[in-house]
Scaffold this motif. Structure first.
Motif, PDB file in Angstrom:
ATOM      1  N   MET A   1      -8.049   2.314  -2.407  1.00  0.00           N
ATOM      2  CA  MET A   1      -7.793   3.529  -2.548  1.00  0.00           C
ATOM      3  C   MET A   1      -9.033   4.203  -2.084  1.00  0.00           C
ATOM      4  O   MET A   1      -9.176   5.601  -1.303  1.00  0.00           O
ATOM      5  N   ALA A   2     -10.300   3.965  -2.698  1.00  0.00           N
ATOM      6  CA  ALA A   2     -11.509   4.731  -2.245  1.00  0.00           C
ATOM      7  C   ALA A   2     -11.807   4.518  -0.739  1.00  0.00           C
ATOM      8  O   ALA A   2     -12.137   5.287   0.121  1.00  0.00           O
TER       9      ALA A   2
ATOM     10  N   ILE B   1     -11.161   9.177  -7.214  1.00  0.00           N
ATOM     11  CA  ILE B   1     -11.264   7.944  -6.521  1.00  0.00           C
ATOM     12  C   ILE B   1     -12.594   7.459  -5.720  1.00  0.00           C
ATOM     13  O   ILE B   1     -13.395   6.599  -5.902  1.00  0.00           O
TER      14      ILE B   1
ATOM     15  N   SER C   1     -16.038   4.496  -6.315  1.00  0.00           N
ATOM     16  CA  SER C   1     -16.662   3.335  -5.322  1.00  0.00           C
ATOM     17  C   SER C   1     -18.164   3.425  -5.040  1.00  0.00           C
ATOM     18  O   SER C   1     -18.476   4.960  -5.009  1.00  0.00           O
TER      19      SER C   1
ATOM     20  N   THR D   1      -5.483  -2.835 -10.770  1.00  0.00           N
ATOM     21  CA  THR D   1      -6.157  -1.713 -11.009  1.00  0.00           C
ATOM     22  C   THR D   1      -7.474  -1.583 -10.567  1.00  0.00           C
ATOM     23  O   THR D   1      -7.799  -0.836  -9.491  1.00  0.00           O
TER      24      THR D   1
ATOM     25  N   LEU E   1      -1.743   5.948   0.257  1.00  0.00           N
ATOM     26  CA  LEU E   1      -2.617   6.009  -0.846  1.00  0.00           C
ATOM     27  C   LEU E   1      -3.569   7.160  -0.911  1.00  0.00           C
ATOM     28  O   LEU E   1      -3.841   7.791  -1.933  1.00  0.00           O
ATOM     29  N   ASN E   2      -3.709   8.127   0.166  1.00  0.00           N
ATOM     30  CA  ASN E   2      -4.514   9.217   0.245  1.00  0.00           C
ATOM     31  C   ASN E   2      -3.766  10.459  -0.073  1.00  0.00           C
ATOM     32  O   ASN E   2      -4.068  11.697  -0.128  1.00  0.00           O
TER      33      ASN E   2
ATOM     34  N   ARG F   1      -9.677   3.992   1.748  1.00  0.00           N
ATOM     35  CA  ARG F   1      -8.501   4.916   2.403  1.00  0.00           C
ATOM     36  C   ARG F   1      -8.727   6.253   2.196  1.00  0.00           C
ATOM     37  O   ARG F   1      -7.878   7.146   3.017  1.00  0.00           O
ATOM     38  N   GLU F   2      -9.583   6.704   1.486  1.00  0.00           N
ATOM     39  CA  GLU F   2      -9.510   8.219   0.786  1.00  0.00           C
ATOM     40  C   GLU F   2      -9.600   9.049   2.252  1.00  0.00           C
ATOM     41  O   GLU F   2      -8.970  10.054   2.173  1.00  0.00           O
TER      42      GLU F   2
ATOM     43  N   ILE G   1       0.729  -1.218   0.017  1.00  0.00           N
ATOM     44  CA  ILE G   1      -0.007   0.093  -0.036  1.00  0.00           C
ATOM     45  C   ILE G   1       0.816   1.337   0.069  1.00  0.00           C
ATOM     46  O   ILE G   1       0.710   2.384  -0.584  1.00  0.00           O
TER      47      ILE G   1
ATOM     48  N   HIS H   1       2.418   0.292  -5.338  1.00  0.00           N
ATOM     49  CA  HIS H   1       1.229   0.462  -6.029  1.00  0.00           C
ATOM     50  C   HIS H   1       1.119  -0.326  -7.342  1.00  0.00           C
ATOM     51  O   HIS H   1      -0.196  -0.581  -7.555  1.00  0.00           O
ATOM     52  N   GLU H   2       2.326  -0.757  -7.723  1.00  0.00           N
ATOM     53  CA  GLU H   2       2.038  -1.368  -9.233  1.00  0.00           C
ATOM     54  C   GLU H   2       1.695  -2.942  -9.050  1.00  0.00           C
ATOM     55  O   GLU H   2       1.597  -3.408 -10.013  1.00  0.00           O
TER      56      GLU H   2
ATOM     57  N   MET I   1      -6.773  -1.900  -6.562  1.00  0.00           N
ATOM     58  CA  MET I   1      -6.273  -0.355  -6.276  1.00  0.00           C
ATOM     59  C   MET I   1      -7.424   0.530  -6.156  1.00  0.00           C
ATOM     60  O   MET I   1      -7.078   1.133  -5.117  1.00  0.00           O
ATOM     61  N   ILE I   2      -8.094   0.523  -7.046  1.00  0.00           N
ATOM     62  CA  ILE I   2      -9.268   1.693  -6.917  1.00  0.00           C
ATOM     63  C   ILE I   2     -10.037   1.423  -5.827  1.00  0.00           C
ATOM     64  O   ILE I   2     -10.484   2.347  -4.909  1.00  0.00           O
TER      65      ILE I   2
ATOM     66  N   SER J   1       2.071   3.922 -12.573  1.00  0.00           N
ATOM     67  CA  SER J   1       1.985   2.425 -12.717  1.00  0.00           C
ATOM     68  C   SER J   1       0.762   1.859 -13.102  1.00  0.00           C
ATOM     69  O   SER J   1       0.531   0.756 -13.713  1.00  0.00           O
ATOM     70  N   HIS J   2      -0.465   2.788 -12.969  1.00  0.00           N
ATOM     71  CA  HIS J   2      -1.946   2.135 -13.423  1.00  0.00           C
ATOM     72  C   HIS J   2      -2.407   2.592 -14.598  1.00  0.00           C
ATOM     73  O   HIS J   2      -3.573   2.490 -14.735  1.00  0.00           O
TER      74      HIS J   2
ATOM     75  N   LEU K   1      -0.599  -4.099  -7.475  1.00  0.00           N
ATOM     76  CA  LEU K   1      -2.011  -4.277  -7.439  1.00  0.00           C
ATOM     77  C   LEU K   1      -2.717  -4.246  -8.760  1.00  0.00           C
ATOM     78  O   LEU K   1      -2.370  -3.340  -9.565  1.00  0.00           O
TER      79      LEU K   1
ATOM     80  N   ARG L   1       4.278   0.512 -16.372  1.00  0.00           N
ATOM     81  CA  ARG L   1       4.170  -0.880 -16.713  1.00  0.00           C
ATOM     82  C   ARG L   1       3.954  -1.199 -18.052  1.00  0.00           C
ATOM     83  O   ARG L   1       3.841  -0.146 -19.073  1.00  0.00           O
TER      84      ARG L   1
END
Lengths: 531, 402
Positions: free
Chosen positions: A354-355, B57, B61, A347, B29-30, A357-358, A338, A342-343, A350-351, B99-100, A345, B129
């Motif tokens: 991230m949502a 993000i 969700s 995508t 992450l944030n 943990r925002e 985390i 990040h690469e 990851m999204i 990376s994504h 995970l 990547r």
């Protein structure tokens, strides 16, 4: 500088004085006197040794026309048994002509009337004291310089119950109790073999606890047995209340989170260990029996593995190894990925993370540590709580950890999943003391992960494996049969092959007798005629 | 004793140096934003114009979405992509990570004027990547591709990633070119790169809005018109969607496709190709390259409009022959078109020649593109119909005569 040396000298002197006091206390010659021919004097001596403790009884009796004294601790003997087997013969003979004039006649008399019963002739007061302490009733007669001690111990022990920490679904449900004698009975019941030996030791300068070293002569490696004996004899402690206290004295290395001595409260596991050439230590007052030497894979195996079909057992063993890894590295790997990688995970994942943990105000590592500590606190509270309020802990804990923290936005819900999975995985190990290792190392790995990422986790794991490689349990490498690799033993490490394929004992214990069941073979169904 | 102690201390110091050097690339992450795709246009004042699509993000969700825009696109100009990526915070708030990234859109202009040097940065930078789609924006500006939202994946580039993968898997409409493939083709003597082409269909005025996701018929949509053909780093033209399928056939990469094979006048049989393999043989004869493609396909008869009696073996043989002819014609037509119109070997026949007839290839390697134009192409197709669905007899046979 001079001050320093004088200070050191003073310190050393203080230590010497302290030790002298300790030794003088334990080697006191008090009570080493011979038994006096006058009962009254003996009575006073015993009274002075024990003080006026409430459970000491000294009762006057008459045997064969001689005045005598009966002395015992009511807390250690079975009074009913004394009356039944000893007092009746003694008083029956009261009217007969046989005279007891000296010690020899007393001994002959005891032989005839108590043949088959356990009694001891004592001649010193020190002996008398020990006998009284260990469940004997002492009879002193006037004019005699020797006393008779009759063995009637109190059998106050709880009933045999199912083990509480090492339970099985399929298999024997008996567990050891605190009584060493009962433990020995349970083992002997399973191994009817004259080569099964129980060597008695007494440990604890103040508690005098009996412990027994169990092994099977001819199977155990004599060198290992001698080493175990030596280590038990070199224990100097004042008190032993549980086998765990012995464990720390005899283990090869204490600066390690991994247990180097296996423990079990199951008689079947004990028997299996004995058969495979291990030594066991039974401590009176503890239901946990120690087993040594122990290797890492012992902690992933349980007796039930052998009571189940081998495919199922192998699968479950896999689960245990994986669960151990999860318990060890899951939070660390999460933190590392985390915050650094990040690469790694996909995508969508990851999204999603991230949502979640925002809105979390903490860095991932703080979040992990908060949750892990909360969980450790809950776990400890859950064990120590009185049963009646135990429910409160689980309800409050579940609510606090699970829902409230997530809803308040302090903790992300994926974190709850990680911690919950880690916690459950740490309970999978069949031996509780082993999951401790994962619990401790986990925190170190989390810190490493937070500072160095997966590189740190790998470093930590390298250190751990290196450390594991350096460990020995009674001379046996801890990682055997993996390192050093023993191909023959692989039948019963991660895999559990069918029982008949294991014709030899595991050689990692270096047993004296390797062959186990040379003629074992797989079942063959009856052939139909003409085919 | 003292000696070992010193060593232990030194070791401890080493361990602490590990510890103190840590954390430098720690990114919570944030505190970061994902770049889901970038678009590269030609700049007006500088060399490049970079548009980056960053993900909002919370909007992705289902729990936290609130009807805002799911992505934010920011554009600026500069001379290198690297600098532009690092400088994105002139307009965006968080640190961006690449990376994504799932799509890199190159504008037609860039591709036509051979400005592909930025690929070096992509190839070199460790955060990138090798799994993004390299696409060419056909007829529109590259940045427009990033702004067309879609109700399922919300973000344009995430939709494209799924769309292109599915298209390649189900019909064979995406050449499946990744960064490494593209660079490999650039440096190879016997191959030229291709990239899938994208365009925006529909009204353009509405595309830059979240309202676009509220219509059952999207007012504007990103569609795949075909594939861009490069002569080395220069875009020379486009092939239609059928051309992409032929390209995949020659690369032995076709997974599934569906063919409408004419069986009589204005009547078709429909065969679904579920297994296909291609073997390329390359030989130089009399200074002319001979390329032979052996294509084997296994198909399912998905539908027929002709109504031949499928309980007879002969009808299968007939259909198989027709399908094979159809495939051969399609493959040949596309290869001929590439030879004639573009004169660049996108199929990698030169690479095959290099492996199978190195002596000849060494003679022509410097002028392979010329040799490719003159190459004899032979296509052999072995088509098999393995199954005919749930029915053997079509209801078309049982219709009462009218």
């Amino acid at each position: 500088m001079r001050d320093l040396t004088t200070w050191f000298k003073a310190k050393i002197r203080q230590k010497q004085i302290r030790e002298e006091r300790i030794y003088s206390y334990h080697s006191s010659t008090e009570g080493d006197k011979h038994i006096h021919s006058e009962v009254e004097i003996n009575k006073q001596e015993i009274r002075s040794i024990f003080g006026n403790t409430a459970d000491l009884h000294t009762i006057g009796i008459r045997v064969q026309g001689r005045e005598g004294m009966l002395s015992y601790l009511s807390s250690t003997i079975d009074l009913q048994m004394v009356n039944q087997i000893f007092m009746e013969p003694l008083s029956d003979l009261d009217g007969t002509e046989s005279e007891i004039d000296n010690d020899e006649e007393l001994e002959r008399y005891m032989q005839t009337s108590f043949s088959g019963k356990k009694y001891v002739m004592a001649s010193t007061l020190n002996q008398l004291t020990w006998l009284i302490l260990s469940g004997y009733v002492v009879v002193c007669l006037d004019g005699m310089t020797r006393a008779v001690a009759l063995y009637c111990p109190q059998k106050s022990q709880r009933a045999i119950e199912e083990p509480t920490t090492q339970t099985v679904i399929k298999g024997p449900k008996e567990g050891f109790t605190e009584s060493a004698e009962q433990s020995i009975t349970l083992i002997r019941k399973r191994i009817k073999n004259p080569k099964l030996r129980f060597e008695p030791f007494q440990l604890g300068t103040e508690t005098h606890t009996s412990i027994y070293l169990a092994y099977i002569e001819g199977i155990i490696n004599p060198a290992i047995l001698q080493e175990v004996r030596k280590r038990i004899q070199s224990i100097h402690t004042n008190a032993v209340f549980d086998s765990g206290m012995i464990e720390e004295f005899i283990t090869d290395k204490t600066m390690t989170p991994f247990p180097l001595v296996f423990n079990t409260e199951r008689p079947d596991t004990t028997a299996a260990n004995l058969i495979s050439g291990k030594a066991m230590i039974i401590v009176d007052g503890s239901p946990f029996v120690l087993s040594m030497p122990a290797t890492l894979n012992d902690f992933f195996q349980i007796s039930e593995d052998y009571y189940q079909p081998f495919m199922m057992a192998t699968f479950i063993r896999f689960i245990r190894y994986i669960a151990f890894l999860i318990a060890l590295i899951m939070p660390a790997a999460y933190v590392a990925i985390i915050t650094y990688h990040h690469e790694l995970l996909p995508t969508p994942l990851m999204i999603s993370i991230m949502a979640q943990r925002e809105s979390i105000p903490f860095p991932a590592v703080v979040e992990v540590l908060i949750m892990e500590f909360t969980f450790e606190i809950l776990r400890e509270a859950g064990i120590r709580m009185p049963r009646a309020v135990g429910m409160t802990v689980s309800v409050v804990g579940g609510l606090v950890i699970g829902q409230a923290a997530v809803e308040a936005g302090i903790i992300s819900s994926i974190m709850v999943i990680i911690v919950a999975l880690t916690a459950i995985a740490s309970f999978v190990s069949p031996v509780y003391s082993f999951s401790m290792a994962a619990r401790l190392l986990r925190f170190g790995l989390v810190i490493l992960a937070a500072s160095l990422g997966l590189y740190g986790v790998m470093l930590g794991l390298f250190f751990m494996v290196g450390h594991l490689n350096s460990l020995r349990s009674f001379g046996i490498p801890y990682l055997s049969p993996m390192a050093p690799f023993i191909l023959e033993d692989q039948k019963d490490v991660i895999l559990r092959l069918p029982v008949f394929s294991m014709k030899k004992r595991p050689t990692s214990n270096q047993p004296a007798d390797v062959i186990k069941q040379p003629n074992a073979h797989s079942p063959t169904p009856p052939q139909k005629e003409g085919t | 004793m003292g000696y070992t102690r010193v060593i232990k201390l030194l070791l401890l110091c080493c361990v602490f140096t590990f510890m103190t050097t840590g954390c430098w690339d720690r990114k919570e992450l944030n505190e970061i934003s994902l770049i889901s795709g970038i678009a590269i246009d030609k700049g007006e004042n500088k060399k490049y114009k970079l548009s980056a699509e960053t993900v909002n993000i919370t909007e992705l969700s289902p729990k936290t979405k609130g009807g805002e825009t799911p992505s934010v696109v920011y554009t600026q100009e500069g001379d290198t992509i690297s600098e532009l990526v690092q400088k994105m915070n002139t307009g965006l708030s968080r640190k961006l990570i690449l990376s994504h990234m799932s799509v890199v859109v190159i504008s037609e202009e860039i591709a036509k004027s051979s400005l592909m040097e930025f690929l070096d940065y992509m190839d070199r930078y460790r955060e990138v990547r090798n799994d993004f789609n390299l696409v060419v924006a056909k007829g529109v500006k590259a940045e427009e591709i990033l702004t067309v939202l879609y109700p399922f994946q919300k973000i344009s580039t995430l939709k494209l990633k799924v769309q292109l993968n599915t298209l390649q898997d189900e019909w064979g409409g995406d050449p499946d070119v990744r960064l490494k493939d593209f660079i490999q083709a650039l440096v190879s003597k016997g191959r030229s790169p291709v990239a899938v082409a994208l365009t925006v269909s529909g009204t353009k005025h509405i595309q830059n809005s979240t309202d676009i996701m509220k219509h059952p018929i999207p007012p504007s949509l990103i569609t795949v018109p075909g594939m861009a053909v490069f002569d080395k780093e220069k875009l020379v033209g486009y092939l239609p969607l059928e051309g992409v399928r032929v390209y995949l056939w020659t690369q032995n990469k076709l997974r599934h496709t569906s063919l409408s094979v004419p069986c009589s006048k204005d009547k078709y049989i429909n065969v679904f190709v579920y297994n296909s393999s291609t073997n390329v043989k390359a030989r130089g004869k009399n200074d002319v390259p001979h390329i032979q493609l052996n294509i084997k396909v296994e198909t399912i008869l998905d539908g027929t409009q002709c109504g031949a009696d499928l309980s007879k073996h002969s009808s299968y043989v007939d259909y198989e022959r027709k399908a094979a002819d159809f495939i051969r014609a399609e493959v040949l037509a596309t290869i001929k078109k590439v030879q004639k119109d573009f004169g660049t070997d996108i199929f990698g026949f030169g690479d095959h020649m290099h492996l199978q007839d190195p002596a000849y290839f060494h003679k022509v390697s410097d002028r392979w593109q010329e040799a490719f134009k003159k190459a004899n192409i032979e296509v052999k197709v072995d088509a098999r119909i393995r199954r005919s669905g749930l029915d053997t007899k079509s209801f078309l046979q049982q219709l009462p005569p009218r």
